[in-house]
Structure formats: C-alpha cells, structure tokens
Design an enzyme around this catalytic site. Structure first.
Site, PDB file in Angstrom:
ATOM      1  N   ASP A  87      -6.702  39.229 -12.792  1.00  0.00           N
ATOM      2  CA  ASP A  87      -6.156  39.515 -14.114  1.00  0.00           C
ATOM      3  C   ASP A  87      -6.592  40.929 -14.498  1.00  0.00           C
ATOM      4  O   ASP A  87      -7.528  41.477 -13.924  1.00  0.00           O
ATOM      5  CB  ASP A  87      -6.713  38.543 -15.164  1.00  0.00           C
ATOM      6  CG  ASP A  87      -6.584  37.088 -14.756  1.00  0.00           C
ATOM      7  OD1 ASP A  87      -5.505  36.711 -14.259  1.00  0.00           O
ATOM      8  OD2 ASP A  87      -7.560  36.330 -14.947  1.00  0.00           O
ATOM      9  N   ASP A 109      -1.574  38.416 -11.340  1.00  0.00           N
ATOM     10  CA  ASP A 109      -1.832  37.145 -12.005  1.00  0.00           C
ATOM     11  C   ASP A 109      -1.679  37.336 -13.514  1.00  0.00           C
ATOM     12  O   ASP A 109      -0.632  37.748 -13.974  1.00  0.00           O
ATOM     13  CB  ASP A 109      -3.215  36.622 -11.611  1.00  0.00           C
ATOM     14  CG  ASP A 109      -3.424  35.162 -12.013  1.00  0.00           C
ATOM     15  OD1 ASP A 109      -2.433  34.477 -12.327  1.00  0.00           O
ATOM     16  OD2 ASP A 109      -4.578  34.703 -12.015  1.00  0.00           O
ATOM     17  N   ASP A 143      -6.694  36.422 -19.576  1.00  0.00           N
ATOM     18  CA  ASP A 143      -6.895  34.981 -19.435  1.00  0.00           C
ATOM     19  C   ASP A 143      -8.286  34.586 -19.916  1.00  0.00           C
ATOM     20  O   ASP A 143      -9.231  35.382 -19.857  1.00  0.00           O
ATOM     21  CB  ASP A 143      -6.731  34.547 -17.979  1.00  0.00           C
ATOM     22  CG  ASP A 143      -5.278  34.549 -17.517  1.00  0.00           C
ATOM     23  OD1 ASP A 143      -4.394  34.897 -18.333  1.00  0.00           O
ATOM     24  OD2 ASP A 143      -5.021  34.198 -16.351  1.00  0.00           O
ATOM     25  N   ARG A 188       3.691  32.339 -20.889  1.00  0.00           N
ATOM     26  CA  ARG A 188       2.264  32.305 -21.222  1.00  0.00           C
ATOM     27  C   ARG A 188       1.866  33.385 -22.230  1.00  0.00           C
ATOM     28  O   ARG A 188       1.031  34.224 -21.957  1.00  0.00           O
ATOM     29  CB  ARG A 188       1.404  32.422 -19.968  1.00  0.00           C
ATOM     30  CG  ARG A 188       1.629  31.319 -18.959  1.00  0.00           C
ATOM     31  CD  ARG A 188       0.676  31.450 -17.785  1.00  0.00           C
ATOM     32  NE  ARG A 188       0.925  30.409 -16.772  1.00  0.00           N
ATOM     33  CZ  ARG A 188       0.259  30.306 -15.630  1.00  0.00           C
ATOM     34  NH1 ARG A 188      -0.699  31.175 -15.348  1.00  0.00           N
ATOM     35  NH2 ARG A 188       0.541  29.347 -14.770  1.00  0.00           N
TER      36      ARG A 188
END
Length: 420
Positions: free
Chosen positions: A205, A244, A248, A300
């Site tokens: 990330d 990715d 997060d 997301r």
C-alpha cells in the site's frame, strides 16, 4: 548529546528545516477533528527539539532520520522534492531484475499454477517460493516503519514518495502534504481462492496502518504514477495487478483521521479490517474520513469491517464505463461495520442509489444522510434494505458542510501542494 545528533544529521545530509516550513511541521490535529483527536489526540513530532527536525531528499536520508521502529523520540521530517524508494544504498535505481530471485521466472510461474492444471489450491512449490523470496528482496527497500511521535510533511508544493510503502505500527503519527505514487509490486501472487475466478494480489500500500493508533493523514495525494494497472496484461483471464491499497488499516488500528486527501486513478483505495475472522478488531478501527476527493477509484472508498467509521463531506467522481478504472462502489459494508455517512457527493453518470455501495457478508447497517448522487438526494442504506441503526453517533468532528458545497470545497482544497 544534541550537538552529537546535529553533527550526525549534517554528516548524513540531513539539514535542519527552515522557519517557514517548520510552521507546518509543528501543527497538530485539532481537538475535535475526527477519531484521531480522541483521548490524547494526535500531535506527531510537534515537540521535537531542533536537533530532531530534518529535511530529507532521498531514501537514505529518510531512513536515517526515522531511525529504528523503537525510536520514540519526537521528530519532524520534511520531504523536499522526490524520494524514490526503489534504490540501493548508492541511490542507484533498482528494478525487477535487481530484486528477482535466481530461480524465479514468470513464464514458469504461469505454467506451474495455470488453473486448468493446478486447480484451486493455493500456490506452493519452487516457483511460488522463489516469487516470495523476490518479493522479500523488494520489501526490504520499499517498506519503511514509521516510529511513534513522528511528523512527516512535504516541503513546498512538490514533495513526492515514489514506490514506497509507509507502515505504521506505532502511536501518534502525522503525514501531510505529500504525493504518494506507484507502490508497485514487481512480483504479484496468484490466489485462485480469491473470488470465483481467482485474482492477482500485490503486497504494498502507499500507507499501511498495521495496528497503529492516533494517526492523521492530511492533504496527501495517492495514485499509481507512471505505471497504472490499467496498462498491465491479463494472465489466467485476470488483471496482473501490481498495486494494492492506498491507505489501509488493520490489526487493531484505531483513532485515525484522514482528511483533505486526493485519491485518484486506482482500483482498491482503502480497506479497514483485513478479515471477517479478525473479531478482535471489533471495538477498534475507529476512523474519520472527511473532505477527501476520490476520482476514478474503482472500489473501497472505504470498505469496512467492524469499525465505527465517520464518512462525511467527501466527493466521488467516476464512470462505470471507464476502460481504465470503472466505478464499482464507494462504501463497502462489511462484517459488523458501522459506517456513519453524512453529506457526501457522488457524481457517476447513470449510477443507481443501490449501486453506490456494496454489501458484503455480515454487513447489515449503514447510516446515510445528505448524500447527493448526480445532484439528487438519495439514501444508500434504504436503497439496499439495510438498517440505519449503527449503534453510535459521531461527536468528534468540525462543522459539516452542506452537500451543495462539498464538490467545490473538496476540489479546491484536497490533495498535496495546497497547504503552502
């Protein structure tokens, strides 16, 4: 001791920051600005002594200024210009062939784990082990741990971190005014158990909050840089995905505010909670998202498990027919999630109210008020037959803008380079 630290800093090329830049570095999160303000609040390295204030312009200097993960001394780090994380200790650029294990070969990997012969088992054996070693080689260069009591801010309007993954396991961290580009994994892993057709998954990330607490991420920009996944080939009928998430949070991460960030041209933006089985996350993952801009993000934004997440005054724009990043959904309603959404704006032509969100296993509730979809007020919770009772009401927040003002406010203010 201070003189020794300062001399060491100068020897490494780390220079004390100027007075103008220091104003930004010493700022702290407001006392009611989201979950990050809870209890002790988020102050980062604002109490740093002058010998622990640095300006860095390359990977070596950044790593040196951070110190070890156990270095809890308050510190302020100003990033000047572009820092490429895919470099060796001599700042020579590193790529696939530099990280690749001698036994790893993509063609052999594709042949070994072809679903038509390998089936739905998780990959194992020579090529998967070589891929994992290759990925470990890259991880050692691009992933850096951010210790407690740290502020990292961009100096001026063009600070960038390219190819890096900041990992936060600590408490009390501030990251502001930086553009994060291209957290690129050279060695994606095939997972035949991910979805009905399998998927390629990557490791990095831009920012991973792995159990970290009291975090403020503000006025940053996140994108895939010059290597968007939209240009990647497909193997086994699935996109060979090198990126990715962007921001997060998992493994008990808590008390986080993400504000005025600009997320664009990316697939999976933010997932809060890594697994339905991670029930220890219940009561944690308390996160506020406000005044963020999401442009050409597929999904997301965020997807949530367990957490009490306040989502207000964010602006979403995209297209379901985009050939590069087709909009799928904004909010993912996952297991025991408790999203409280207020006055957000979504501009995606032709999108129905029900399709603004995606409901996953164990997701039952969403509070949604003031959402504008293509100029019309909707209620995504009602459109999906969800309960509007999420069991909490946010109290830590500033003034909430009227929905009609969100688009212009966010476009004008969100992203790196707008604080100076």
């Amino acid at each position: 001791m201070k003189k020794v630290m300062l001399a060491t800093a100068l020897f490494l090329g780390l220079t004390p920051a100027g007075a103008n830049a220091a104003d930004l570095g010493h700022q702290t999160l407001g006392s009611n600005d989201g979950w990050g303000a809870y209890s002790t609040g988020t102050t980062g390295g604002s109490k740093a002594s002058s010998s622990n204030v640095y300006t860095v312009s390359n990977r070596n200097q950044l790593v040196s200024a951070l110190g070890k993960e156990t270095n809890t001394t308050p510190k302020i780090i100003y990033i000047k210009g572009t820092i490429d994380m895919n470099v060796d200790d001599n700042l020579k650029p590193l790529g696939l062939n530099d990280y690749k294990d001698p036994e790893y070969d993509l063609d052999k990997y594709l042949k070994a784990y072809d679903p038509s012969t390998w089936g739905k088992k998780e990959p194992s054996g020579t090529q998967e082990e070589a891929r994992a070693r290759s990925q470990k080689n890259q991880k050692a260069r691009v992933m850096v741990d951010i210790p407690a009591n740290t502020t990292i801010v961009g100096s001026g309007t063009n600070a960038k971190v390219v190819g890096g993954n900041f990992q936060i396991k600590s408490d009390n961290v501030i990251i502001r005014n930086i553009e994060f580009q291209d957290a690129y994994d050279y060695f994606p892993q095939w997972d035949p158990t991910d979805g009905s057709s399998g998927n390629w998954n990557s490791q990095y990330d831009n920012i991973t909050i792995n159990g970290g607490t009291h975090i403020w991420i503000d006025h940053c920009t996140f994108n895939d840089g010059s290597r968007p996944d939209s240009t990647s080939p497909k193997y086994y009928g699935r996109k060979y995905q090198h990126h990715d998430g962007q921001t997060d949070a998992s493994n008990g991460a808590n008390y986080i505010t993400m504000s005025y960030n600009y997320y664009h041209d990316h697939d999976k933006s933010s997932i809060f909670g890594s697994s339905d089985s991670k029930t220890s996350d219940d009561g944690k993952l308390k996160i506020t998202l406000h005044h963020n801009r999401y442009k050409n993000i597929v999904q997301r934004a965020p997807r949530v498990r367990f957490g009490q997440v306040h989502v207000y005054n964010n602006y979403y724009e995209g297209s379901t027919s985009s050939s590069s990043y087709p909009f799928s959904y904004a909010w993912g309603i996952g297991k025991s999630s408790k999203i409280y959404a207020q006055n957000n704006v979504i501009d995606v032509p032709g999108l129905s109210a029900a399709k603004t969100i995606s409901v996953f296993s164990g997701g039952t509730a969403l509070y949604d008020s003031g959402t504008l979809l293509n100029g019309t007020q909707i209620n995504a919770s009602a459109a999906n037959g969800l309960s509007s009772s999420v069991g909490w009401t946010p109290s830590l927040h500033g003034s909430i803008d009227a929905s009609a003002n969100v688009k212009s406010n966010v476009i004008n203010q969100a992203g790196a380079g707008k604080l100076n």
